[in-house]
Design a protein around this motif. Structure first.
Motif, PDB file in Angstrom:
ATOM      1  N   UNK A 111      -1.116   5.890  -6.028  1.00  0.00           N
ATOM      2  CA  UNK A 111      -1.923   5.088  -5.115  1.00  0.00           C
ATOM      3  C   UNK A 111      -1.677   3.608  -5.379  1.00  0.00           C
ATOM      4  N   UNK A 112      -1.415   2.866  -4.316  1.00  0.00           N
ATOM      5  CA  UNK A 112      -1.109   1.440  -4.423  1.00  0.00           C
ATOM      6  C   UNK A 112      -1.966   0.653  -3.442  1.00  0.00           C
ATOM      7  N   UNK A 120       0.860  -1.192   0.000  1.00  0.00           N
ATOM      8  CA  UNK A 120       0.000   0.000   0.000  1.00  0.00           C
ATOM      9  C   UNK A 120       0.889   1.232   0.000  1.00  0.00           C
ATOM     10  N   UNK A 121       0.406   2.298  -0.646  1.00  0.00           N
ATOM     11  CA  UNK A 121       1.184   3.527  -0.729  1.00  0.00           C
ATOM     12  C   UNK A 121       1.395   4.131   0.656  1.00  0.00           C
ATOM     13  N   UNK A 122       2.479   4.905   0.782  1.00  0.00           N
ATOM     14  CA  UNK A 122       2.855   5.476   2.071  1.00  0.00           C
ATOM     15  C   UNK A 122       3.420   6.884   1.882  1.00  0.00           C
ATOM     16  N   UNK A 126      -1.701 -11.676  -9.021  1.00  0.00           N
ATOM     17  CA  UNK A 126      -1.524 -10.283  -8.614  1.00  0.00           C
ATOM     18  C   UNK A 126      -2.910  -9.656  -8.527  1.00  0.00           C
ATOM     19  N   UNK A 127      -3.378  -9.390  -7.322  1.00  0.00           N
ATOM     20  CA  UNK A 127      -4.678  -8.751  -7.122  1.00  0.00           C
ATOM     21  C   UNK A 127      -4.464  -7.268  -6.892  1.00  0.00           C
ATOM     22  N   UNK A 128      -4.547  -6.490  -7.962  1.00  0.00           N
ATOM     23  CA  UNK A 128      -4.333  -5.055  -7.881  1.00  0.00           C
ATOM     24  C   UNK A 128      -4.111  -4.480  -9.257  1.00  0.00           C
ATOM     25  N   UNK A 129      -4.273  -3.159  -9.370  1.00  0.00           N
ATOM     26  CA  UNK A 129      -4.211  -2.494 -10.667  1.00  0.00           C
ATOM     27  C   UNK A 129      -2.835  -1.951 -11.003  1.00  0.00           C
ATOM     28  N   UNK A 146      -4.852   1.648 -13.354  1.00  0.00           N
ATOM     29  CA  UNK A 146      -3.796   2.173 -12.486  1.00  0.00           C
ATOM     30  C   UNK A 146      -3.981   3.666 -12.273  1.00  0.00           C
ATOM     31  N   UNK A 147      -3.486   4.162 -11.150  1.00  0.00           N
ATOM     32  CA  UNK A 147      -3.541   5.593 -10.846  1.00  0.00           C
ATOM     33  C   UNK A 147      -2.979   6.379 -12.027  1.00  0.00           C
TER      34      UNK A 147
END
Length: 446
Positions: free
Chosen positions: A287-288, A278-280, A313-316, A379-380
């Motif tokens: 954004x992750x 996750x983004x930090x 991979x579950x995510x954009x 994706x962002x």
């Protein structure tokens, strides 16, 4: 209740515990020189990568040419030597020591138009005659301190944590600069933590390179991690880590490995690995929110080993990392990591150990990985992974390897490894055919 007796007992327990802790590896120290080691690894590395179906090499002098004029081939051949020194620890409750290294590489063959495989540095001046140097090298080291079985180091190191690990898949290895603490006070439980602020890439001589993500090219201010391994028994072990690439992401890792012994020379092994990213902070990569995981099963019977693996991979966004070996997913193979947004991949692998047939030291490997369902369109739009890959993309890779290690005599441990990879994909990645020949000869000097 006799509080005086209880207090005396508590103090005795605390004293005994402290004495036990000090009586770890440090108590067995023989001295700075006495426990020292010095080794030299010689490595001869040849690698070519042929871009197929219109692909081209964008490295070296090709970077200054229009795409239509670039060649579609990379070829490098180099000789490397890696001298590693590790001192022992001084005697006493607290022991002190040092590690040091000297690495060097010599170009045997390449050209400015064929460079770019990562074996040799490339000058920023892509039109200069010295685009690829004839030789390069680096030196570095770390200081260390040990109490019992806990060691603290500072300097240039080669961390191996699953969330931050330097790699050694080219001529010279990567290193990172920072602090690292490792603790092995308990037989079944080990801990480690680190804080790193700079990097030395595999084809660089700079110890102050930035901490850049592999796919997004985003720089983190520093990388911090903590985690450990719990070995429940000889067949079952668990790992858990958490890390932060400052102002880029927070990343958590967990894995389990379980082996079931069967009949003589037979076993089953199951492995499960997962990352959560996750983004930090400033979220420099955008954004992750990605969950990446893999599961594998391996059946060993005598000389044969068959492995099947599934990865998702579950995510954009891509599953990304810093440091070549900072990805422990099962389908991260010779060329591709199969880590594109929303990608699903499966692997079949076969290993053959010829020692069973009377040829110890000779082994073969073949594997095939196929990925699909890739979709990076969500994706962002302001992030590092925007517009890198479209929808409904696919890829596959086939890897072949043969390795032989001399078992005895003057050339004992001299190894020869031949690797071949073929990768094909839809429009989001390169089609390549690749060959690597790696010859290694380790020498123990001290």
């Amino acid at each position: 209740m006799n509080f005086a007796k209880q207090s005396s007992l508590s103090l005795a327990v605390i004293a005994a515990t402290a004495q036990l802790a000090i009586a770890g590896q440090q108590q067995q120290a023989n001295g700075f020189i006495e426990d020292s080691s010095l080794g030299l690894l010689n490595r001869n590395f040849y690698m070519n990568r042929d871009f197929r179906n219109g692909g081209s090499n964008s490295q070296g002098i090709n970077g200054s040419k229009p795409s239509s004029e670039r060649n579609g081939y990379r070829e490098e051949w180099a000789q490397g030597a890696m001298l590693n020194f590790a001192s022992g620890f001084t005697q006493g409750t607290i022991g002190f020591g040092t590690d040091a290294f000297a690495y060097g590489g010599v170009k045997l063959d390449t050209g400015r138009g064929r460079a770019g495989n990562g074996l040799l540095p490339i000058s920023n001046n892509r039109t200069a005659d010295a685009d690829v140097p004839d030789a390069y090298g680096e030196i570095g080291g770390a200081v260390k301190m040990r109490i019992s079985s806990t060691v603290l180091k500072y300097g240039e190191q080669r961390p191996t944590a699953p969330v931050f690990a330097t790699g050694d898949n080219r001529l010279l290895p990567e290193t990172a600069t920072g602090f690292q603490l490792t603790s092995n006070e308990f037989d079944a439980l080990s801990f480690e933590g680190g804080h790193f602020t700079a990097f030395n890439n595999r084809n660089s001589t700079n110890s102050d390179d930035g901490l850049f993500t592999t796919y997004g090219g985003t720089e983190a201010d520093s990388v911090d991690f903590i985690g450990g391994t719990y070995k429940i028994n000889d067949n079952l072990s668990l790992k858990a880590y958490t890390s932060e690439a400052v102002n880029v992401w927070r990343q958590h890792f967990a894995s389990a490995s379980y082996t079931i012994p069967l009949a003589d020379k037979q076993s089953l092994n199951f492995g499960l690995t997962a990352y959560k990213t996750k983004d930090q902070g400033e979220a420099r990569a955008g954004k992750l929110d990605t969950t990446s995981w893999s599961a594998k099963a391996a059946w060993s019977i005598g000389a044969h080993k068959l492995t099947l693996a599934y990865q998702k991979i579950d995510g954009d966004e891509y599953f990304d990392y810093i440091g070549v070996d900072s990805i422990w997913l099962a389908n991260s193979v010779q060329y591709s990591d199969f880590n594109a947004p929303n990608e699903r991949s499966i692997q079949a692998r076969y290993d053959l150990n010829m020692a069973t047939f009377g040829i110890p030291g000779l082994s073969f490997m073949a594997r095939y990985v196929k990925g699909d369902q890739i979709d990076g369109t969500k994706a962002d739009p302001n992030g590092a992974y925007a517009n890198k890959v479209g929808d409904d993309q696919k890829e596959w890779e086939r890897d072949l390897e043969a390795k032989y290690v001399i078992q005895e005599g003057t050339a004992k441990d001299l190894s020869f490894r031949l690797r071949q990879a073929t990768h094909r994909s839809t429009s989001f990645d390169s089609d390549i055919d690749e060959v690597r020949l790696i010859i290694e000869y380790p020498l123990s000097i001290l």
